[in-house]
Write a protein that holds these residues in place. Structure first.
Motif, PDB file in Angstrom:
ATOM      1  N   UNK A   1     -49.344  58.045 -28.451  1.00 36.89           N
ATOM      2  CA  UNK A   1     -48.995  57.639 -27.299  1.00 36.89           C
ATOM      3  C   UNK A   1     -48.251  57.297 -26.771  1.00 36.89           C
ATOM      4  N   UNK A   2     -47.047  57.126 -26.440  1.00 37.41           N
ATOM      5  CA  UNK A   2     -46.222  56.346 -25.808  1.00 37.41           C
ATOM      6  C   UNK A   2     -46.806  56.178 -23.613  1.00 37.41           C
ATOM      7  N   UNK A   3     -46.620  54.751 -23.641  1.00 38.83           N
ATOM      8  CA  UNK A   3     -46.806  54.922 -22.127  1.00 38.83           C
ATOM      9  C   UNK A   3     -45.974  55.014 -21.295  1.00 38.83           C
ATOM     10  N   UNK A   4     -45.769  55.564 -20.244  1.00 35.75           N
ATOM     11  CA  UNK A   4     -44.869  56.214 -19.682  1.00 35.75           C
ATOM     12  C   UNK A   4     -43.613  55.086 -19.479  1.00 35.75           C
ATOM     13  N   UNK A   5     -43.556  53.705 -20.108  1.00 40.22           N
ATOM     14  CA  UNK A   5     -42.616  52.649 -19.362  1.00 40.22           C
ATOM     15  C   UNK A   5     -41.455  52.701 -20.777  1.00 40.22           C
ATOM     16  N   UNK A   6     -42.236  53.266 -21.489  1.00 38.57           N
ATOM     17  CA  UNK A   6     -41.502  53.747 -23.188  1.00 38.57           C
ATOM     18  C   UNK A   6     -40.231  54.214 -22.833  1.00 38.57           C
ATOM     19  N   UNK A   7     -41.059  55.658 -22.646  1.00 39.07           N
ATOM     20  CA  UNK A   7     -39.280  56.364 -22.182  1.00 39.07           C
ATOM     21  C   UNK A   7     -38.213  55.566 -21.776  1.00 39.07           C
TER      22      UNK A   7
ATOM     23  N   UNK B   1     -42.762  68.097 -21.647  1.00 36.17           N
ATOM     24  CA  UNK B   1     -43.520  68.806 -22.148  1.00 36.17           C
ATOM     25  C   UNK B   1     -44.313  67.565 -22.186  1.00 36.17           C
ATOM     26  N   UNK B   2     -45.653  68.130 -22.435  1.00 39.62           N
ATOM     27  CA  UNK B   2     -46.741  67.874 -22.600  1.00 39.62           C
ATOM     28  C   UNK B   2     -47.302  66.493 -23.715  1.00 39.62           C
ATOM     29  N   UNK B   3     -45.757  66.620 -24.680  1.00 37.53           N
ATOM     30  CA  UNK B   3     -45.787  64.924 -25.237  1.00 37.53           C
ATOM     31  C   UNK B   3     -44.797  64.188 -24.722  1.00 37.53           C
ATOM     32  N   UNK B   4     -44.251  64.363 -23.547  1.00 37.50           N
ATOM     33  CA  UNK B   4     -42.659  64.138 -23.018  1.00 37.50           C
ATOM     34  C   UNK B   4     -43.298  62.655 -22.297  1.00 37.50           C
ATOM     35  N   UNK B   5     -42.233  62.590 -21.543  1.00 39.70           N
ATOM     36  CA  UNK B   5     -41.968  61.587 -20.265  1.00 39.70           C
ATOM     37  C   UNK B   5     -43.539  61.605 -19.048  1.00 39.70           C
ATOM     38  N   UNK B   6     -42.902  63.293 -19.067  1.00 41.91           N
ATOM     39  CA  UNK B   6     -43.571  64.183 -18.181  1.00 41.91           C
ATOM     40  C   UNK B   6     -44.374  64.987 -17.779  1.00 41.91           C
ATOM     41  N   UNK B   7     -45.639  66.013 -17.850  1.00 42.36           N
ATOM     42  CA  UNK B   7     -45.818  67.242 -18.256  1.00 42.36           C
ATOM     43  C   UNK B   7     -44.998  68.260 -16.935  1.00 42.36           C
ATOM     44  N   UNK B   8     -43.963  68.975 -16.647  1.00 39.94           N
ATOM     45  CA  UNK B   8     -43.572  69.236 -15.700  1.00 39.94           C
ATOM     46  C   UNK B   8     -43.816  71.330 -16.150  1.00 39.94           C
ATOM     47  N   UNK B   9     -44.498  70.955 -14.740  1.00 41.62           N
ATOM     48  CA  UNK B   9     -44.700  73.132 -14.865  1.00 41.62           C
ATOM     49  C   UNK B   9     -43.752  73.459 -15.188  1.00 41.62           C
ATOM     50  N   UNK B  10     -44.031  74.803 -16.337  1.00 43.38           N
ATOM     51  CA  UNK B  10     -43.350  75.492 -16.585  1.00 43.38           C
ATOM     52  C   UNK B  10     -42.982  76.894 -14.784  1.00 43.38           C
ATOM     53  N   UNK B  11     -41.354  77.151 -14.803  1.00 42.38           N
ATOM     54  CA  UNK B  11     -41.162  77.853 -13.723  1.00 42.38           C
ATOM     55  C   UNK B  11     -41.512  79.658 -14.475  1.00 42.38           C
TER      56      UNK B  11
END
Length: 158
Positions: A42-48, A76-86
């Motif tokens: 899992x990449x730390x947030x600073x990676x992105x 997404x849950x694999x990305x930088x942030x997991x943003x809820x869907x609309x």
């Protein structure tokens, strides 16, 4: 100037816009899933933020006030942030209301720059099944805007 990014599961695509016209583009086969599978960690947030700073360095230096607006698996849950869907039905207003602003403390080398992630949309169905989109809805709304249309039938692979 704006920097628009479609950072999906399989590819990274960025577009530099001036007066809503694409004047330059950058792409790489560095989708979220590829970056995650590298070294299986899992990449730390600073990676992105570091990846963005590296791949967009020329644009960032030339346009220090240009915001970065991203869609796709980066939210997404694999990305930088997991943003809820609309929830659908959703249009510009509903999606804009859920636009995620990356917190300053998570930007690392991009501090001071406005960075946003566009949420995906989802149709929740009975029995736990649902249909989701992350970036296809953004590109579809962009196509409608570019074509000056309010309604259309679009076929978007994804």
């Amino acid at each position: 100037m704006k920097i628009l990014v479609d950072w999906g599961s399989s590819n990274f695509r960025a577009f530099l816009l001036k007066d809503d016209k694409v004047i330059d583009r950058v792409s790489a086969a560095d989708g979220i899933l590829k970056l995650f599978s590298a070294a299986n960690q899992i990449r730390p947030p600073e990676f992105f933020s570091q990846y963005l700073a590296d791949i967009l360095k020329d644009w960032l230096a030339a346009h220090p006030a240009a915001p970065i607006i991203m869609c796709g698996a980066v939210g997404s849950n694999e990305g930088w942030f997991n943003i809820p869907y609309v929830a659908v039905p959703a249009g510009y207003a509903e999606i804009r209301a859920q636009l995620f602003r990356v917190p300053e403390e998570k930007k690392q080398g991009l501090a001071g720059r406005d960075i946003f992630i566009v949420p995906g949309v989802a149709e929740r169905k009975a029995l736990g099944f649902h249909d989701i989109m992350r970036s296809e809805e953004t590109k579809s709304l962009g196509a409608l805007t570019a074509l000056g249309m309010k309604d259309a039938l679009l076929c978007v692979p994804g």
